[in-house]
Design a protein around this motif. Sequence first.
Motif, PDB file in Angstrom:
ATOM      1  N   PRO A 122      31.551  37.308  30.595  1.00 16.79           N
ATOM      2  CA  PRO A 122      32.613  36.621  31.355  1.00 16.79           C
ATOM      3  C   PRO A 122      34.022  36.956  30.875  1.00 16.79           C
ATOM      4  O   PRO A 122      34.950  36.993  31.684  1.00 16.79           O
ATOM      5  CB  PRO A 122      32.296  35.130  31.160  1.00 16.79           C
ATOM      6  N   LEU A 123      34.183  37.215  29.584  1.00 15.65           N
ATOM      7  CA  LEU A 123      35.545  37.474  29.090  1.00 15.65           C
ATOM      8  C   LEU A 123      36.148  38.694  29.783  1.00 15.65           C
ATOM      9  O   LEU A 123      37.282  38.659  30.252  1.00 15.65           O
ATOM     10  CB  LEU A 123      35.541  37.672  27.565  1.00 15.65           C
ATOM     11  N   MET A 124      35.359  39.789  29.845  1.00 15.04           N
ATOM     12  CA  MET A 124      35.869  41.020  30.457  1.00 15.04           C
ATOM     13  C   MET A 124      36.335  40.769  31.890  1.00 15.04           C
ATOM     14  O   MET A 124      37.418  41.195  32.295  1.00 15.04           O
ATOM     15  CB  MET A 124      34.777  42.096  30.424  1.00 15.04           C
ATOM     16  N   PHE A 125      35.517  40.030  32.655  1.00 17.71           N
ATOM     17  CA  PHE A 125      35.879  39.779  34.052  1.00 17.71           C
ATOM     18  C   PHE A 125      37.082  38.847  34.167  1.00 17.71           C
ATOM     19  O   PHE A 125      37.769  38.855  35.179  1.00 17.71           O
ATOM     20  CB  PHE A 125      34.673  39.208  34.815  1.00 17.71           C
ATOM     21  N   SER A 126      37.312  38.054  33.115  1.00 14.82           N
ATOM     22  CA  SER A 126      38.422  37.101  33.210  1.00 14.82           C
ATOM     23  C   SER A 126      39.754  37.702  32.775  1.00 14.82           C
ATOM     24  O   SER A 126      40.794  37.132  33.061  1.00 14.82           O
ATOM     25  CB  SER A 126      38.105  35.831  32.407  1.00 14.82           C
ATOM     26  N   VAL A 127      39.737  38.868  32.101  1.00 19.19           N
ATOM     27  CA  VAL A 127      41.012  39.431  31.622  1.00 19.19           C
ATOM     28  C   VAL A 127      41.547  40.566  32.501  1.00 19.19           C
ATOM     29  O   VAL A 127      42.663  41.024  32.279  1.00 19.19           O
ATOM     30  CB  VAL A 127      40.918  39.951  30.161  1.00 19.19           C
ATOM     31  N   CYS A 128      40.769  41.024  33.485  1.00 17.69           N
ATOM     32  CA  CYS A 128      41.199  42.200  34.259  1.00 17.69           C
ATOM     33  C   CYS A 128      41.987  41.807  35.516  1.00 17.69           C
ATOM     34  O   CYS A 128      41.764  40.757  36.099  1.00 17.69           O
ATOM     35  CB  CYS A 128      39.983  43.049  34.648  1.00 17.69           C
ATOM     36  N   ASP A 129      42.880  42.701  35.923  1.00 17.70           N
ATOM     37  CA  ASP A 129      43.644  42.502  37.155  1.00 17.70           C
ATOM     38  C   ASP A 129      42.909  43.077  38.357  1.00 17.70           C
ATOM     39  O   ASP A 129      43.187  42.687  39.485  1.00 17.70           O
ATOM     40  CB  ASP A 129      45.011  43.191  37.035  1.00 17.70           C
ATOM     41  N   ALA A 130      42.033  44.042  38.108  1.00 19.36           N
ATOM     42  CA  ALA A 130      41.291  44.648  39.211  1.00 19.36           C
ATOM     43  C   ALA A 130      39.865  44.959  38.759  1.00 19.36           C
ATOM     44  O   ALA A 130      39.625  45.307  37.603  1.00 19.36           O
ATOM     45  CB  ALA A 130      41.973  45.937  39.683  1.00 19.36           C
TER      46      ALA A 130
END
Lengths: 225, 116
Positions: free
Chosen positions: A156-164
């Motif tokens: 979840p962290l990766m998906f929560s920090v990206c703009d795209a």
Amino acid sequence: MTDAIRLIEVKEAVFADNQEVANNLRASLKAENTFLLNLMASPGAGKTSLILRTIQALRDDLQIGVLEADIDSTVDSEKVAAQGIEAIQLKTGGFCHLDASMVTTGIDALDISALDLVVIENVGNLVCPAEFDTGSVKSAMILSVPEGDDKPLKYPLMFSVCDALVVNKMDYMELSDFNLDAMRERVLQLNPGIKIFPVSCRTGEGIAEWAEWLRGEVVAFTNED
Amino acid sequence: MHELPVMQSILNVVLSHAKQHNVRQVVAIHLDVGELSDLEDKWMQHYFDYLSKGSLAEKAKLKINRIPVTMKCKGCGKTYTVDLKANREIACPVCSEKGCEMIAGREYFIRNMEAI
């Protein structure tokens, strides 16, 4: 009495040092109007393929450079350099991610004043790179269809920090039970502002929309004061 | 995994504060770590012990306060915690709205330390 335990207030963010290096890098890139994109994904999701497609789509309008991070190989940077694009290989020597100091070293090796866009191909991994600010203006990630639609549950962290989020290998969709709508709903809960681009780097499907988003971000950044 | 650089950052901050306060021995370090972090308490301590050998923080105990992932409902404004890895569905417990904004769970913070 001298051995009494004292409580000493610290109140510091663990990543404060990296954050400072990242902020300095962002400021020096802004001074040259060079947009830095941090691209993250698992091994094999299509980072290099997406970079090659992005170069094809934008090279007439933007001067592009690439920083390739790999634990210990130069295969990816050779593919990019074969397109006539300046590519710097950063061997992380076993490190699982790039931090802002490593990126600064790579940026120093590029002729930044001549470049509008630099893409970092981060180390293939959905865990560690998410924690470290690289000094980029925007972060993007790739999830490929064969990896499965449950990745936002596991990372979840990766998906929560990206703009795209680029969903690659859409041409595999008919062979797969990947549920794009369910994945989209979950990702938007974690990160309501994220832009999602289904693409196939193999067929070229969806690449124009992704490239248009990136071009828009670069233009907006260049026009900012 | 990235335990090593994270623990090195924590050690650097702790040692710099220890120096400022003329500390002889750091006994414990209180950390706030969000549940979105993939680092396990046991391994954080293990790597910290490895890095801190021979320093003022050798044998210091990490006291880790885990901060749950907390959402704010876009419907009714209620805040609620969620275990992201256990729950497939995220929805407000009051109004069932799915739209939400994450307001906690990404912390990496050194609050204070106990020292002699």
